[in-house]
Scaffold this motif. Sequence first.
Motif, PDB file in Angstrom:
ATOM      1  N   ILE A   8      12.493  42.462  87.886  1.00 53.80           N
ATOM      2  CA  ILE A   8      12.431  42.657  86.860  1.00 53.80           C
ATOM      3  C   ILE A   8      13.691  42.147  85.283  1.00 53.80           C
ATOM      4  O   ILE A   8      14.533  41.805  85.551  1.00 53.80           O
ATOM      5  N   PRO A   9      13.006  41.331  84.332  1.00 54.04           N
ATOM      6  CA  PRO A   9      13.514  41.218  82.953  1.00 54.04           C
ATOM      7  C   PRO A   9      14.305  42.256  82.799  1.00 54.04           C
ATOM      8  O   PRO A   9      13.531  43.231  82.425  1.00 54.04           O
ATOM      9  N   VAL A  10      15.009  41.943  82.222  1.00 56.33           N
ATOM     10  CA  VAL A  10      15.721  43.312  80.954  1.00 56.33           C
ATOM     11  C   VAL A  10      15.804  43.530  79.631  1.00 56.33           C
ATOM     12  O   VAL A  10      14.930  42.005  79.382  1.00 56.33           O
ATOM     13  N   GLU A  11      15.600  44.790  78.911  1.00 56.31           N
ATOM     14  CA  GLU A  11      14.551  45.021  77.413  1.00 56.31           C
ATOM     15  C   GLU A  11      13.458  44.461  77.270  1.00 56.31           C
ATOM     16  O   GLU A  11      13.337  43.101  76.219  1.00 56.31           O
ATOM     17  N   ALA A  12      12.382  44.168  78.476  1.00 57.52           N
ATOM     18  CA  ALA A  12      11.098  43.392  78.921  1.00 57.52           C
ATOM     19  C   ALA A  12       9.985  44.555  78.776  1.00 57.52           C
ATOM     20  O   ALA A  12      10.644  45.490  79.511  1.00 57.52           O
ATOM     21  N   PRO A  13       9.087  44.815  78.508  1.00 59.27           N
ATOM     22  CA  PRO A  13       8.087  45.826  78.566  1.00 59.27           C
ATOM     23  C   PRO A  13       8.106  45.498  79.498  1.00 59.27           C
ATOM     24  O   PRO A  13       7.074  44.429  80.041  1.00 59.27           O
ATOM     25  N   ILE A  14       7.900  46.362  80.566  1.00 59.18           N
ATOM     26  CA  ILE A  14       7.384  46.607  82.094  1.00 59.18           C
ATOM     27  C   ILE A  14       5.670  47.151  82.352  1.00 59.18           C
ATOM     28  O   ILE A  14       6.023  48.873  82.210  1.00 59.18           O
ATOM     29  N   ARG A  15       4.870  46.693  83.265  1.00 58.48           N
ATOM     30  CA  ARG A  15       3.671  47.942  83.375  1.00 58.48           C
ATOM     31  C   ARG A  15       3.971  47.456  85.161  1.00 58.48           C
ATOM     32  O   ARG A  15       4.137  46.634  85.689  1.00 58.48           O
ATOM     33  N   ILE A  16       3.634  48.800  85.604  1.00 62.20           N
ATOM     34  CA  ILE A  16       3.866  48.934  87.036  1.00 62.20           C
ATOM     35  C   ILE A  16       2.841  49.949  87.200  1.00 62.20           C
ATOM     36  O   ILE A  16       2.327  51.273  87.406  1.00 62.20           O
ATOM     37  N   ASN A  51      14.372  32.697  87.361  1.00 66.56           N
ATOM     38  CA  ASN A  51      15.293  31.738  88.125  1.00 66.56           C
ATOM     39  C   ASN A  51      14.227  32.108  89.526  1.00 66.56           C
ATOM     40  O   ASN A  51      14.441  31.617  90.897  1.00 66.56           O
ATOM     41  N   TRP A  52      15.530  33.302  89.655  1.00 63.38           N
ATOM     42  CA  TRP A  52      14.584  34.222  91.284  1.00 63.38           C
ATOM     43  C   TRP A  52      13.503  34.028  91.551  1.00 63.38           C
ATOM     44  O   TRP A  52      12.756  34.237  92.765  1.00 63.38           O
ATOM     45  N   ALA A  53      12.256  33.810  90.616  1.00 61.92           N
ATOM     46  CA  ALA A  53      10.675  33.756  90.553  1.00 61.92           C
ATOM     47  C   ALA A  53      10.682  32.902  91.352  1.00 61.92           C
ATOM     48  O   ALA A  53      10.045  32.555  92.223  1.00 61.92           O
ATOM     49  N   THR A  54      11.434  31.892  90.553  1.00 67.15           N
ATOM     50  CA  THR A  54      10.996  30.703  91.264  1.00 67.15           C
ATOM     51  C   THR A  54      11.726  29.571  92.641  1.00 67.15           C
ATOM     52  O   THR A  54      10.799  29.634  93.341  1.00 67.15           O
ATOM     53  N   LYS A  55      12.274  30.569  93.187  1.00 62.45           N
ATOM     54  CA  LYS A  55      13.260  30.527  94.210  1.00 62.45           C
ATOM     55  C   LYS A  55      12.362  31.356  95.763  1.00 62.45           C
ATOM     56  O   LYS A  55      11.857  31.076  96.607  1.00 62.45           O
ATOM     57  N   MET A  56      11.274  32.383  95.189  1.00 64.24           N
ATOM     58  CA  MET A  56      10.550  33.314  95.878  1.00 64.24           C
ATOM     59  C   MET A  56       9.513  31.999  95.978  1.00 64.24           C
ATOM     60  O   MET A  56       9.295  32.465  97.359  1.00 64.24           O
ATOM     61  N   LEU A  57       8.807  31.823  94.690  1.00 62.39           N
ATOM     62  CA  LEU A  57       7.980  30.971  94.552  1.00 62.39           C
ATOM     63  C   LEU A  57       8.076  29.613  96.094  1.00 62.39           C
ATOM     64  O   LEU A  57       7.491  30.119  96.849  1.00 62.39           O
ATOM     65  N   GLU A  58       9.330  29.357  95.948  1.00 64.19           N
ATOM     66  CA  GLU A  58       9.957  28.022  96.408  1.00 64.19           C
ATOM     67  C   GLU A  58       9.546  28.644  98.079  1.00 64.19           C
ATOM     68  O   GLU A  58       8.891  27.812  98.959  1.00 64.19           O
TER      69      GLU A  58
END
Length: 230
Positions: free
Chosen positions: A144-152, A221-228
Amino acid sequence: MAHPAQLGFQDAASPVMEELLHFHDHALMIVFLISTFVLYIIVAMISTKLTNKYILDSQEIEIIWTVLPAMTLVLIALPSLRILYLMDEINSPLLTVKAVGHQWYWSYEYTDYEELGFDAYMIPTQDLAPGQFRLLEADHRMVIPVEAPIRILISADDVLHSWAVPALGVKMDAVPGRLNQMTFISSRPGVFFGQCSEICGANHSFMPIVVEAVPLEHFENWATKMLEDA
């Protein structure tokens, strides 16, 4: 992260957990004062200083032991309600993640991305790398990104589970056929460990939760790699 012989809570990694720690200390001090006062009364009564019938039948004493508990409840209720409002739902989270409990692993779906999802299994003891924690490491981390509101969004596929990460101050039951939700913000980068907190079967203690908070650029960058890779 917890350490051997630890007595207190883990270091807070979210604003809500910081508030929970303050509330715990606040309530603990009230309990300590009450216990000390009651012990004093017991000792005084044993020494017959408070057994005089004029004191025990006193109207003033009855007023005190009615008003003081009421004031104590108010002192506990006000900060408790404040934290409940802080934990309330947010309207526009930066990221929404769906966590589904299975026997005995977790699966994660990043609903803001079309095909970003994975299963997270515990790494067996014999496969652990140096420095990894036994029974706590998973083969995939929830990033998850730091200092960002996350809904789970939390649910279960088979039996009751519970998604809990102590350092983030989050814990929510995963119920089959029901979608629970909660929000949190990671206030600092790091790797935070949790476990299923509902007795869900034989391997209940072998479905850990690993949340990794990283800067937004690293998350992209992590999300892009996971999608690839998908």
